[in-house]
Enzyme design. Sequence first.
Site, PDB file in Angstrom:
ATOM      1  N   LEU A   1       0.903  -1.150   0.000  1.00 36.63           N
ATOM      2  CA  LEU A   1       0.000   0.000   0.000  1.00 36.63           C
ATOM      3  C   LEU A   1       0.937   1.194   0.000  1.00 36.63           C
ATOM      4  CD1 LEU A   1      -3.028   0.618   0.035  1.00 36.63           C
ATOM      5  CD2 LEU A   1      -2.907   0.808   2.519  1.00 36.63           C
ATOM      6  N   ASP A   2       0.973   1.953  -1.099  1.00 32.61           N
ATOM      7  CA  ASP A   2       2.050   2.929  -1.258  1.00 32.61           C
ATOM      8  C   ASP A   2       1.960   4.066  -0.246  1.00 32.61           C
ATOM      9  OD1 ASP A   2       0.669   5.279  -2.422  1.00 32.61           O
ATOM     10  OD2 ASP A   2       0.291   3.980  -4.126  1.00 32.61           O
ATOM     11  N   ILE A   3       3.017   4.841  -0.185  1.00 33.23           N
ATOM     12  CA  ILE A   3       3.189   5.845   0.869  1.00 33.23           C
ATOM     13  C   ILE A   3       2.098   6.909   0.840  1.00 33.23           C
ATOM     14  CG2 ILE A   3       4.708   7.318  -0.526  1.00 33.23           C
ATOM     15  CD1 ILE A   3       6.357   7.745   2.079  1.00 33.23           C
TER      16      ILE A   3
ATOM     17  N   SER B   1      -1.029   6.365   0.045  1.00 30.76           N
ATOM     18  CA  SER B   1      -2.342   5.736   0.181  1.00 30.76           C
ATOM     19  C   SER B   1      -2.640   5.367   1.626  1.00 30.76           C
ATOM     20  CB  SER B   1      -2.410   4.469  -0.689  1.00 30.76           C
ATOM     21  OG  SER B   1      -2.187   4.788  -2.048  1.00 30.76           O
TER      22      SER B   1
END
Length: 243
Positions: free
Chosen positions: A110-112, A114
Amino acid sequence: MSELGLCSRREADEWIEKGWVIVDGVRIDTLGTKVRPEQQIEIDPAARAEQAKLVTILLHKPVGFVSGQAEDGYLPAVTLITPENHWDGDRSGIRFTGMQLRALAPAGRLDIDSTGLLVLTQDGRVARQLIGENSDIDKEYLVRVTYGDQETDIDQTFPPESLAKLRHGLSLDDVPLKPAMVSWQNGEQLRFVLREGKKRQIRRMCELVGLNVVGLKRVRMGRVQLGALPQGQWRYLNAEESF
């Protein structure tokens, strides 16, 4: 053993070394021992007891934390797993101990930029189910977008053929994407349901059809919902829950 879903590869190595694996009634303690498909593999109850102690944690990840290892000065999400951040609505009955942080790893990215549901687990079976090569667990996201200078009522002007492309027809890195469920939740927010997880996939998909993502939140993985879990807090996966 891993392919049969009995345990992770790391667990298999540990169990073999401890003599907890029995093949056709004979205990195996040598790594790399070959087993034929028709042979019977049994697991010592001691291994099952140890496996039962493994925890899976659900975290509502905020913006600004990376899923895995620290990078570019940003902290990994696992640093939020503290007694202070344990949600008081957790009904699992599990008591937190420092040993639960050992080998606790994210099962999926889960990218930074998000937020939303991030699963961290010690259990290789859970990781395999969520991110294994043959995983078919779907993940649901709510995605707030802009379209050109337009920030609201985008659903009224966004071309239907572009929405169709988001559902099926796009490629990333020259690889066609699997079909996705994509629909408008309201005039500025899309709902995505994916069965794959390429790096920054939704953001890149949206860019290909002229949308700019300004907010992305994962709200479900399989049958497990983010629900009322507050941002920055975590809880245990309950015994009656499964992905």
